[in-house]
Every structure is written in C-alpha cells, then in structure tokens.
Design an enzyme around this catalytic site. Structure first.
Site, PDB file in Angstrom:
ATOM      1  N   GLY A  45       5.834  12.388  -8.069  1.00 35.06           N
ATOM      2  CA  GLY A  45       4.505  12.193  -8.633  1.00 35.06           C
ATOM      3  C   GLY A  45       3.686  13.470  -8.630  1.00 35.06           C
ATOM      4  O   GLY A  45       3.547  14.132  -7.607  1.00 35.06           O
ATOM      5  N   VAL A  70       3.601   7.752   1.596  1.00 33.43           N
ATOM      6  CA  VAL A  70       3.530   9.218   1.542  1.00 33.43           C
ATOM      7  C   VAL A  70       2.215   9.676   0.929  1.00 33.43           C
ATOM      8  O   VAL A  70       1.620  10.653   1.370  1.00 33.43           O
ATOM      9  CB  VAL A  70       4.733   9.784   0.768  1.00 33.43           C
ATOM     10  CG1 VAL A  70       4.580  11.293   0.570  1.00 33.43           C
ATOM     11  CG2 VAL A  70       6.026   9.483   1.517  1.00 33.43           C
ATOM     12  N   GLY A  71       1.767   8.979  -0.114  1.00 36.23           N
ATOM     13  CA  GLY A  71       0.469   9.312  -0.677  1.00 36.23           C
ATOM     14  C   GLY A  71       0.479  10.423  -1.705  1.00 36.23           C
ATOM     15  O   GLY A  71      -0.471  11.213  -1.798  1.00 36.23           O
ATOM     16  N   CYS A 136      -1.608   3.728  -9.156  1.00 37.16           N
ATOM     17  CA  CYS A 136      -2.575   4.520  -8.387  1.00 37.16           C
ATOM     18  C   CYS A 136      -3.942   3.833  -8.350  1.00 37.16           C
ATOM     19  O   CYS A 136      -4.344   3.173  -9.305  1.00 37.16           O
ATOM     20  CB  CYS A 136      -2.730   5.906  -9.012  1.00 37.16           C
ATOM     21  SG  CYS A 136      -1.239   6.882  -8.994  1.00 37.16           S
ATOM     22  N   ASN A 198       7.690  -0.727  -9.500  1.00 36.12           N
ATOM     23  CA  ASN A 198       7.262   0.161  -8.436  1.00 36.12           C
ATOM     24  C   ASN A 198       7.387  -0.635  -7.127  1.00 36.12           C
ATOM     25  O   ASN A 198       7.796  -1.791  -7.139  1.00 36.12           O
ATOM     26  CB  ASN A 198       5.823   0.614  -8.678  1.00 36.12           C
ATOM     27  CG  ASN A 198       5.519   1.960  -8.048  1.00 36.12           C
ATOM     28  OD1 ASN A 198       6.102   2.323  -7.028  1.00 36.12           O
ATOM     29  ND2 ASN A 198       4.605   2.699  -8.651  1.00 36.12           N
ATOM     30  N   THR A 199       7.027  -0.040  -6.027  1.00 31.04           N
ATOM     31  CA  THR A 199       7.227  -0.695  -4.734  1.00 31.04           C
ATOM     32  C   THR A 199       6.325  -1.914  -4.542  1.00 31.04           C
ATOM     33  O   THR A 199       5.212  -1.978  -5.055  1.00 31.04           O
ATOM     34  CB  THR A 199       6.965   0.292  -3.590  1.00 31.04           C
ATOM     35  OG1 THR A 199       5.657   0.857  -3.760  1.00 31.04           O
ATOM     36  CG2 THR A 199       8.010   1.386  -3.574  1.00 31.04           C
ATOM     37  N   THR A 272      15.686   4.465  -3.557  1.00 31.53           N
ATOM     38  CA  THR A 272      15.924   4.546  -2.117  1.00 31.53           C
ATOM     39  C   THR A 272      17.369   4.886  -1.777  1.00 31.53           C
ATOM     40  O   THR A 272      17.637   5.563  -0.774  1.00 31.53           O
ATOM     41  CB  THR A 272      15.515   3.218  -1.451  1.00 31.53           C
ATOM     42  OG1 THR A 272      14.131   2.968  -1.736  1.00 31.53           O
ATOM     43  CG2 THR A 272      15.699   3.264   0.050  1.00 31.53           C
TER      44      THR A 272
END
Length: 307
Positions: A45, A70-71, A136, A198-199, A272
């Site tokens: 990202g 992680v951000g 986001c 996405n997660t 993953t």
C-alpha cells in the site's frame, strides 16, 4: 496461451498475482522466485506521504491464519517512483510477449490523497494498473472506511478515475452487509475490475497479560481460515457485475486458486501464504498450467465462473 486472462483491457499471461502487503515491493522475494513467472504482483500500500504505521505489536498468529494491524507503513509515492520502480524495472523481462504486470496498491485517508497518488503514478508508464484500497478510514467522515458505504466508495473511485487513465482495480472490504452491492457501486463509478476480499476484522487477547495482543486492539484477519467466506463473496460479486473480479482470501494451493476461478474470478491474488512458502505463487501458476493441460481445457477462461 492457455493460461492467459484479462483484467479489463490488461492481459495477463497467467491468472496468478500477489496480494498487497504480503509481497513487499516484489524485490524482497527475488531470492525465492523469478518475478517473470507471475501474471503480475501488487506492491505494498502506497500513500501520498511516508507513514510509520501502527505501534508494535501489530501482527499475531491465529489458528489457520494471522491478524495484522501494520497500518500502511511505507515511504510514500515519491520514494516509490524515484527509488523502487527503477529497481523493479530491472527485474522484469520486457522481451516476453506479455511481461509480468506491475500493480500499485493506492491508499489514503482523504479523497485528495488518493487522487495525488494516482496522478503521480499515471505518469509512470511501467505501472500497468493500480489497486485502490477503499478499506482505508476516511478521516473527514469520522474514520468510517470508504469501502463500507456505496456512495462514499463511488465518490473516491470517480475521483481516482479522473487521475489515472489505465487499468483501475478497486479492492473491496468484506466488512459489509452486501458485498455484491459494493462491487456494483465500484463498477458504476468506473472501476475496470474489483478485487476481494480484503481482511476481515478480528482480534486476539493475551489471557496472561489480560490485554489485547495487538496495539490497535483489532486488526485484519487473513489466511486459510477466511477462504470459505472469501469464496462465497467472490461468487456473489461475480454474479452481479460485468467487470472482472479478482479473488483472494486464504489461497495457498493450486486447488484453492482453481476454486476461485470456477466461482467467477478472472484472476487470483495470493497473500498470507507468501509468508509461509515464499515461492508459492510460482508453484500455483505452474499447477494451473498443468491442470489446463491434463484436463485438456482449451483456455483457463473456459472454467472461469463455470459453477
């Protein structure tokens, strides 16, 4: 020829991509596999300005998966363009009829940030596509994720569409009531394709310390445990939209990838599993080619959405 597929007007030599955030910039995996074996890869990202990410701990193992918070740690789009892309170019064999595609995941906290990143990447012709991460949080809307509201998602997608003239993939959040409605909103706003999932939002608790494992309390759940949910959502989205769907979520084998293709995905992203088996994407790409040959299938496109 048999493994070729299309993401909008973008042709891939095979349907295997890597998922953003699990493959770095691709350079980190060059000791384990040749990037030219892949249909493409999605770099981590990228935001308008550098980000340090969230405080540690920000990753945790779970049964059949992992949590991460992680951000979006990265050095910003300018660093990507000036330092990283030149290195990536050296790894790509452009003599191939269809070279491995370079896709950049674009993230931001405001629509202006998305547009800034997309506009700068538009000038980089080696970037074949962008993947717009609408999971986001929109800081101007109190932290609500762009991808949880169709109208908000449409607003950011339309703005990015004006800034980037090549293939635009929109990455969808699974943390919604109706994933097909979100895919439809992305299509109407101008997306060339959608990628999902996405997660999933999850958490873990350390019972000895009596506190959450992650510094942010909650994080994104990925890995084999999410595959049934991801497969269902890909199937639902593919039935609703005409644009290509890219499937991801718990893929770690050729069989997993084929399931997503049969559910309607035109391509898959492996995430993953890269942490466990760094050359897993190459093995999956080879496995798909072998499957097509042994099953005497004319083209991988013949099984996409077959169920």
């Amino acid at each position: 020829m048999k493994t070729r597929t299309n993401i909008g007007h973008l042709e891939l030599k095979n349907p295997v991509l890597t998922a953003s955030g699990t493959f770095g910039y691709g350079l980190e995996f060059c000791d384990f596999l040749d990037l030219n074996a892949l249909g493409g890869f999605v770099v981590k990202g990228t935001t308008a300005k550098p980000r340090e990410g969230n405080p540690y701990p920000r990753m945790a193992e779970t049964p059949l998966g992992m949590l991460n918070a992680v951000g979006l740690q990265n050095k910003g789009v300018d660093h990507l363009i000036s330092h990283i892309l030149p290195q990536i170019r050296q790894k790509i064999d452009y003599r191939q009829e269809i070279p491995t595609r370079i896709i950049v995941n674009v993230s931001g906290s405001t629509i202006d940030e998305y547009v800034e990143v997309a506009g700068k990447l538009d000038a980089c012709r080696e970037v074949d596509a962008i993947e717009v991460n609408i999971s986001c949080p929109n800081v101007k809307q109190g932290g609500m994720a762009f991808g949880t509201d169709p109208e908000m998602a449409g607003e950011v997608i339309r703005a990015v569409r004006q800034a980037f003239d090549r293939c635009m993939i929109v990455k969808l959040s699974p943390n919604v009531t109706d994933i097909a409605a979100m895919a439809e909103a992305a299509e109407k706003a101008g997306a060339d394709a959608v990628s999902l999932i996405n997660t999933l939002l999850g958490m873990a608790i350390d019972v000895e310390k009596k506190k959450p494992v992650l510094s942010t309390v909650t994080g994104g759940l990925s890995g084999p445990c999410v595959k049934p949910v991801a497969l269902r959502m890909v199937w639902q989205a593919a039935k609703r939209v005409k644009i290509p769907v890219i499937g991801m979520g718990g893929i770690r084998s050729t069989t997993d990838a084929l399931e997503f293709l049969m559910a309607g995905a035109a391509a898959v992203e492996v995430g993953t599993a890269n942490f466990v088996e760094p050359d897993v994407t190459r093995k999956i790409a080879e496995g798909i080619r072998e499957y097509v040959d042994t099953q005497e299938i004319g083209s991988i496109k013949d099984i996409i959405g077959i169920i």
